[in-house]
Design an enzyme around this catalytic site. Structure first.
Site, short mmCIF file in Angstrom:
data_model
loop_
_atom_site.label_atom_id
_atom_site.label_comp_id
_atom_site.label_asym_id
_atom_site.label_seq_id
_atom_site.Cartn_x
_atom_site.Cartn_y
_atom_site.Cartn_z
N HIS A 103 -20.74 13.27 -27.09
CA HIS A 103 -20.07 12.63 -28.53
C HIS A 103 -20.82 10.97 -27.77
CE1 HIS A 103 -17.15 13.44 -26.62
NE2 HIS A 103 -16.52 12.75 -26.85
N LYS A 125 -0.41 6.46 -23.11
CA LYS A 125 0.41 6.76 -24.44
C LYS A 125 1.97 6.87 -24.88
CE LYS A 125 -3.66 9.65 -24.94
NZ LYS A 125 -4.65 10.09 -24.03
N ALA A 161 0.80 13.81 -23.02
CA ALA A 161 0.22 12.31 -22.95
C ALA A 161 1.82 12.17 -24.50
CB ALA A 161 -0.56 12.38 -23.65
N ASP A 169 0.76 19.44 -21.30
CA ASP A 169 -0.12 18.78 -20.68
C ASP A 169 0.93 17.19 -21.43
OD1 ASP A 169 -1.93 16.35 -22.15
OD2 ASP A 169 -3.59 17.59 -21.96
N TYR A 228 0.74 -1.19 -0.29
CA TYR A 228 0.38 -0.43 -0.04
C TYR A 228 0.98 1.03 0.06
CZ TYR A 228 -4.13 2.68 1.09
OH TYR A 228 -4.93 4.59 0.69
N PHE A 268 -7.02 19.82 -24.79
CA PHE A 268 -7.58 18.31 -25.71
C PHE A 268 -8.70 18.76 -23.83
CE2 PHE A 268 -8.35 14.42 -23.65
CZ PHE A 268 -8.83 13.78 -25.25
N ASP A 269 -10.10 17.86 -24.54
CA ASP A 269 -11.68 18.19 -23.73
C ASP A 269 -11.53 17.60 -22.85
OD1 ASP A 269 -11.26 16.91 -26.85
OD2 ASP A 269 -12.30 15.49 -25.92
N1 F0G Z 1 -4.20 15.32 -22.54
C1 F0G Z 1 -4.69 15.01 -23.62
C2 F0G Z 1 -3.10 15.59 -24.77
C3 F0G Z 1 -4.96 13.11 -24.61
O1 F0G Z 1 -5.25 13.41 -25.75
C4 F0G Z 1 -5.47 13.00 -23.33
C5 F0G Z 1 -6.32 11.99 -23.79
C6 F0G Z 1 -5.70 13.34 -22.23
C7 F0G Z 1 -5.20 14.56 -21.75
C8 F0G Z 1 -6.68 12.89 -20.98
O2 F0G Z 1 -6.02 11.12 -20.38
O3 F0G Z 1 -7.45 9.59 -21.79
O4 F0G Z 1 -5.53 9.00 -19.72
O5 F0G Z 1 -7.57 10.66 -19.02
N2 F0G Z 1 -6.70 11.63 -25.21
C9 F0G Z 1 -7.03 9.98 -25.96
C10 F0G Z 1 -7.58 10.22 -27.09
C11 F0G Z 1 -8.92 10.42 -24.98
O6 F0G Z 1 -8.16 9.74 -27.12
O7 F0G Z 1 -6.96 11.03 -27.72
P1 F0G Z 1 -6.30 10.18 -20.35
#
Ligand code: F0G
Length: 457
Positions: A449, A257, A216, A214, A72, A124-125
Site C-alpha cells: 500500500h 502517538k 501506542a 502494544d 553518548y 497492528f501491521d
Molecule cells: N503499534 C500500533 C498500535 C501502531 O498504531 C503503530 C503505528 C505501531 C505499533 C508502530 O509504531 O510507527 O512508531 O513504528 N501506527 C501508525 C499509524 C503508523 O498510522 O497508525 P511506529
C-alpha cells in the site's frame, strides 16, 4: 446555561497550509498514481493520513528540547525518561528505540522463534510484520463484535476469553507471550477494558505466559475506561494507567502517538533478565542502551509528553474532537465504525460504495474522492493494506474495508473537521455516480500500500 466545551490549550505558533483547486488536485493525484502516500504534503490541505508523529508539541516540551543532554552514555535525558516511565507506567527497566516498530524488532528478537504463535487482539501491521518475518503466526482473538461496524460496544478492542483460552490450551507450547494492543488500532481505535486486561492476565498466569502491551495509545485507552467502565469514574487517568499496566510484564511503545512527540519509542519491562537480553539487540539495531536511536532532546520531550498525554483535560480535548468529526458524519448518515474510536474516525467503505466491486478497492476509491473533493488525505485500511496471500498470491479481502481519518494531536480545529465532514457528505450525496474504482498497475510483494501504483479501473 451550561458553558460550551473548549480546548484546554491556546495556540502560540502556527504553520500555514494552502488550499488548492480541484484541477490542481486532479493532476497531482494522477501523477501520484492514485496513491495518497505519494503526494507531497504541500499538495494536501488537511492531512489525516496518520496521528503518528504529527502532533504539536507544547511550549513545555520545546523547553525540554533545549535541556537535552547529548552525551553518548548515561545522559541526564535518559534518566528523565526512566523517571517518567517509572512514575507514569510503573516499569523499572526500559530501553529507548527510535520508534514503535523498532521496539517490536528488539523485543521480538528475544522472545519469538520460528513456528511460534502470538495471540492477541487485532495486531497492528508492523507488529504482525515482525511476527511473520520470524516465521511465526499472529492469532487474532478479538471479540466478534469488533467486526460489525453497526454494533455499538464500549470495548470493541477486547480479547475474546474463549478464543484465547482455546489457543492457549491447544497450542500452549508454541506461545511465548500474549500481546494486547491498547487501544486497538486495527479494529478502529477501540479500547480494551480493565476487566478484559485482568482476564488476559489471569489466563496468562494459568498457562504460564508473559503479557506484552502494544501501548501506542494507552492514555486514550485509559480515558475510555474512566468514561465507560463501572467503578472508574472517580479514578484519575494516571491511576487507571498504572492499573492497566499492572496486568503486563512488558510493553512496546510508539511514542509518536500518546507521548506527543514527532519521533521516538521504547520497550519497558519488569524483568532485569529480559532487559539484559534485549539490550544486546538494542545495541545492534538501535544504539547504546541509554539512547537507543533517540537524541537526548527527544528523550526529554518524550518524558514531558508522557506526563502531558496522561492529563484528563488534554485527553478530553483530544477525544472530543475525534468524536465531533464522527458525530457530524453520523448526522449526515455516513456509515462509520461505532462507537467512534480514540484517534480516528473509520468510514465503512463497503457500506458507502456498496455498488463497487471489492476488486476495485472501495476504501482507496473513497480516499481518492475525498482528496479530489477538498484536499483531505485519509488512508485506506482495507484490501490494499491486506496484501496478497503469501502462498496463493490471491488478493486478501478483509472483513472490514475502511477509510481511516486519523486526527493529529493539538493540530487542527473543529473548523477543519467541518470541512472534512461536509466534503464527505458531498461525496455521499453523489455516491451513485461513482461508477468506477481503481485497479493495480504495479505493486511490491509485501507492504504494497505504501508504494502501489493504481489507475482508474
Ligand atoms: N503499534 C500500533 C498500535 C501502531 O498504531 C503503530 C503505528 C505501531 C505499533 C508502530 O509504531 O510507527 O512508531 O513504528 N501506527 C501508525 C499509524 C503508523 O498510522 O497508525 P511506529
Amino acid at each position: 446555561m451550561d458553558l460550551p466545551f473548549a480546548e484546554s490549550y491556546k495556540i502560540k505558533m502556527v504553520e500555514p497550509i494552502r488550499k488548492s483547486s480541484r484541477e490542481e488536485r486532479e493532476t497531482w493525484i494522477k501523477n501520484a498514481t492514485y496513491n495518497l502516500f505519494k503526494l507531497r504534503s504541500d499538495q494536501v490541505f488537511i492531512d489525516l493520513l496518520t496521528d503518528s508523529g504529527t502532533g504539536a508539541m507544547s511550549d513545555r516540551q520545546w523547553s525540554e528540547m533545549m535541556l537535552g543532554d547529548e552525551s553518548y552514555a548515561g545522559a541526564s535525558s535518559y534518566f528523565k525518561m526512566k523517571d517518567a516511565i517509572q512514575s507514569v507506567l510503573g516499569f523499572d527497566y526500559f530501553l529507548p528505540t527510535h520508534q514503535g516498530r523498532a521496539a517490536e524488532n528488539v523485543l521480538f528478537s528475544v522472545l519469538i522463534k520460528e513456528g511460534d504463535i502470538i495471540p492477541g487482539n487485532s495486531h497492528f501491521d508492523t507488529t504482525k510484520g515482525h511476527i511473520e518475518y520470524r516465521k511465526a503466526i499472529a492469532a487474532d482473538c478479538t471479540i466478534d463484535e469488533a467486526f460489525d461496524t453497526t454494533l455499538s460496544h464500549p470495548f470493541k478492542g477486547n480479547v475474546d476469553a474463549v478464543k484465547l483460552e482455546n489457543i492457549l490450551k491447544s497450542k500452549g507450547d508454541k506461545i511465548p507471550f500474549i500481546i494486547v494492543t491498547i487501544t486497538c488500532n486495527s479494529s478502529g481505535g477501540q479500547p480494551v477494558s480493565i476487566e478484559n486486561l485482568k482476564m488476559v492476565r489471569r489466563l496468562a498466569d494459568k498457562y504460564g505466559k508473559m503479557v506484552v502491551f502494544d501501548s501506542a495509545r494507552f492514555a486514550e485507552n485509559a480515558y475510555f475506561i474512566k468514561l465507560r467502565e463501572k467503578g472508574y469514574q472517580d479514578k484519575t487517568i494516571r491511576e487507571i494507567v498504572l492499573e492497566m499496566f499492572a496486568c503486563a510484564d512488558a510493553m512496546t511503545m510508539s511514542a509518536k502517538k500518546d507521548a506527543i512527540v514527532n519521533m521516538g519509542g521504547f520497550i519497558a519491562m519488569r524483568s532485569k533478565e529480559l532487559h539484559a537480553k534485549a539490550s544486546v539487540y538494542n545495541i545492534m539495531f538501535e544504539g547504546y542502551i541509554t539512547y537507543g536511536g533517540m537524541s537526548g532532546r527527544d528523550m526529554n520531550a518524550l518524558a514531558q509528553g508522557l506526563f502531558e498525554g496522561t492529563e484528563f483535560d488534554y485527553l478530553e480535548t483530544r477525544i472530543k474532537q475525534v468524536e465531533y468529526l464522527g458525530k457530524r458524519l453520523m448526522d449526515f448518515g455516513i456509515p462509520v465504525q461505532q462507537p467512534i474510536g480514540g484517534h480516528a474516525v473509520f468510514v465503512d467503505a463497503k457500506r458507502f460504495l456498496p455498488h463497487l466491486p471489492k476488486e476495485e478497492f472501495q476504501a482507496q476509491t473513497l480516499a481518492v474522492e475525498l482528496y479530489l473533493e477538498a484536499g483531505v488525505r485519509g488512508v485506506e485500511i482495507g484490501a490494499l493494506l491486506a496484501d496478497r496471500d503469501p502462498v496463493t498470491r490471491e488478493n486478501r479481502y478483509p472483513a472490514l474495508e475502511l477509510m481511516r481519518l486519523a486526527i493529529p494531536r493539538r493540530v487542527y480545529t473543529n473548523n477543519h473537521m467541518d470541512v472534512v465532514a461536509v466534503a464527505l457528505k458531498n461525496i455521499y450525496d453523489r455516491r451513485d455516480s461513482i461508477r468506477k474504482g481503481l485497479k493495480i498497475v504495479d505493486e511490491a510483494p509485501i507492504m504494497r500500500h505504501f508504494t502501489v501504483s493504481l489507475d482508474l479501473a
